[in-house]
Design a protein around this motif. Structure first.
Motif, mmCIF file in Angstrom:
data_model
loop_
_atom_site.group_PDB
_atom_site.id
_atom_site.type_symbol
_atom_site.label_atom_id
_atom_site.label_comp_id
_atom_site.label_asym_id
_atom_site.label_seq_id
_atom_site.Cartn_x
_atom_site.Cartn_y
_atom_site.Cartn_z
ATOM 1 N N PRO A 148 38.702 14.785 64.625
ATOM 2 C CA PRO A 148 38.701 14.133 63.302
ATOM 3 C C PRO A 148 39.777 13.052 63.131
ATOM 4 C CG PRO A 148 38.418 16.497 63.057
ATOM 5 C CD PRO A 148 38.675 16.255 64.516
ATOM 6 N N TRP A 251 34.055 9.975 57.822
ATOM 7 C CA TRP A 251 34.039 11.398 57.504
ATOM 8 C C TRP A 251 32.856 11.756 56.609
ATOM 9 C CZ3 TRP A 251 39.970 12.230 56.270
ATOM 10 C CH2 TRP A 251 40.658 12.351 57.486
ATOM 11 N N SER A 339 33.363 19.314 61.791
ATOM 12 C CA SER A 339 33.813 18.428 62.867
ATOM 13 C C SER A 339 33.662 19.050 64.262
ATOM 14 C CB SER A 339 35.279 18.033 62.652
ATOM 15 O OG SER A 339 36.134 19.165 62.768
#
Length: 372
Positions: A148, A251, A339
């Motif tokens: 991430p 994201w 993730s």
């Protein structure tokens, strides 16, 4: 999904664009974004400690600019295709990204959502079979690149550098081909060479011109504003805003398609409707973040029909809620957990984590040893 077809959904009434509302959205987004730059200059003259909250607000308005640009790319924000193109181009300048080439790539995502043989997600994921063939160092490198936190350098590259590099590489390829053609066939005209040239960096002449003019506008604006505000001051804020905004884009887009039990099918047997409903999440956000993301959290509705403008997504969602029992509802706290799903298992048509893949592989190896 069982016994549900697209005609069961009430979509058509929500596809109608409202030009007045769209213009208001542009004004309440672009005007504050520009005013925040003036505020940043005034605040910096007093104390640099006033800048962080201003940068946060600029980042949020940059996200909203991108979301509205996204609607323009689908020709849904305004009723006129030409107005969508013009406004989208301007918003692309604010986000340093050429809107038309981006929207063409994004359209491919919509056409193939959930078909993981055709489209491998935001980070170009590989299959478990491909991953198993990598050596241990390459496997670690693959995992590192999809961590991430890599959204920060990745986001900076995506907005600040990639559009400039694509133009440079594309022009370089054309110049090389130009000289090669003239050397091998001196009688070829420039128009013949141009018409015969097929670039791997853009698909059409329209994409090239949009890319070129976007770069001219972005680079010219950076030079002018750096001279007006001071290069160090302007670039530090500008690049920070671009990077943080891109991180949030990445994201948000990630969790809208990458989550446990997301529809991840092969080409054979792939279904568009199932991909829209079960391959897209409903991202439940606080009201303020819903506004700044222009309701893109209603992503399953958006994939059912990209012609529904952002200001109609919520109403359409509630109208069809009885048909959305299979949607995946996610919240901000779920983002990190998503993730880990960075491998595609084609045999089970699922997204899996590297950890779970290794556990299955070890279990299979133990079973094989016991049998032998």
């Amino acid at each position: 999904m069982k016994n549900v077809i697209k005609s069961d959904f009430v979509l058509t009434p929500y596809m109608k664009s409202n030009d007045l509302l769209a213009a208001y959205q542009i004004l309440n987004t672009v005007v504050p974004y520009v005013l925040l730059w003036f505020l940043a200059v005034k605040a910096a003259a007093i104390s640099v400690w006033f800048l962080p909250p201003i940068i946060i607000l600029m980042t949020l308005f940059s996200i909203r600019c991108f979301s509205l640009m996204h609607d323009c790319g689908h020709y849904s924000l305004f009723s006129s295709k030409k107005v969508n193109r013009c406004v989208g181009f301007i918003l692309g300048i604010l986000n340093a990204i050429p809107q038309y080439p981006w929207s063409r790539d994004h359209a491919f995502h919509h056409k193939t959502n959930g078909n993981w043989e055709q489209y491998r997600g935001v980070a170009d994921f590989i299959s478990t079979e491909e991953f198993s063939k990598l050596n241990s160092s390459d496997q670690r490198f693959y995992e590192l690149l999809r961590h991430p936190l890599m959204a920060f350098p990745g986001g900076f590259f995506y907005l600040a550098l990639q559009p400039r590099l694509v133009l440079i590489m594309g022009i370089y390829d054309f110049v090389v081909e130009l000289f090669t053609c003239l050397k091998n066939n001196p009688g070829m005209s420039l128009s013949e060479i141009v018409s015969a040239h097929k670039s791997k960096h853009w698909q059409t002449a329209t994409e090239f011109w949009d890319l070129l003019f976007n770069n001219i506008c972005v680079i010219s604006s950076v030079i002018i504003l750096s001279n007006l505000m001071g290069a160090a001051f302007f670039l530090s804020i500008y690049l920070s805003v671009l990077t943080f905004a891109a991180v949030i884009f990445i994201w948000v887009f990630f969790v809208q398609h990458i989550f446990e039990d997301s529809y991840a099918h092969k080409t054979e047997g792939w279904d568009y409707l199932t991909g829209a409903i079960e391959g897209s999440s409903y991202l439940e956000l606080p009201p303020i973040f819903k506004w700044f993301t222009a309701d893109i959290g209603y992503h399953n509705i958006h994939h059912l029909s990209e012609r529904i403008p952002n200001y109609n997504l919520e109403a359409c969602h509630h109208k069809n809620i009885h048909l959305l029992s299979n949607i995946k509802t996610l919240r901000m706290g779920d983002m990190l957990a998503c993730s880990k799903f960075i491998l595609w298992d084609g045999r089970s048509s699922r997204l899996v984590s590297i950890e779970s893949f290794r556990q299955v592989a070890q279990s299979s190896a133990l079973d094989s040893n016991m049998v032998s």
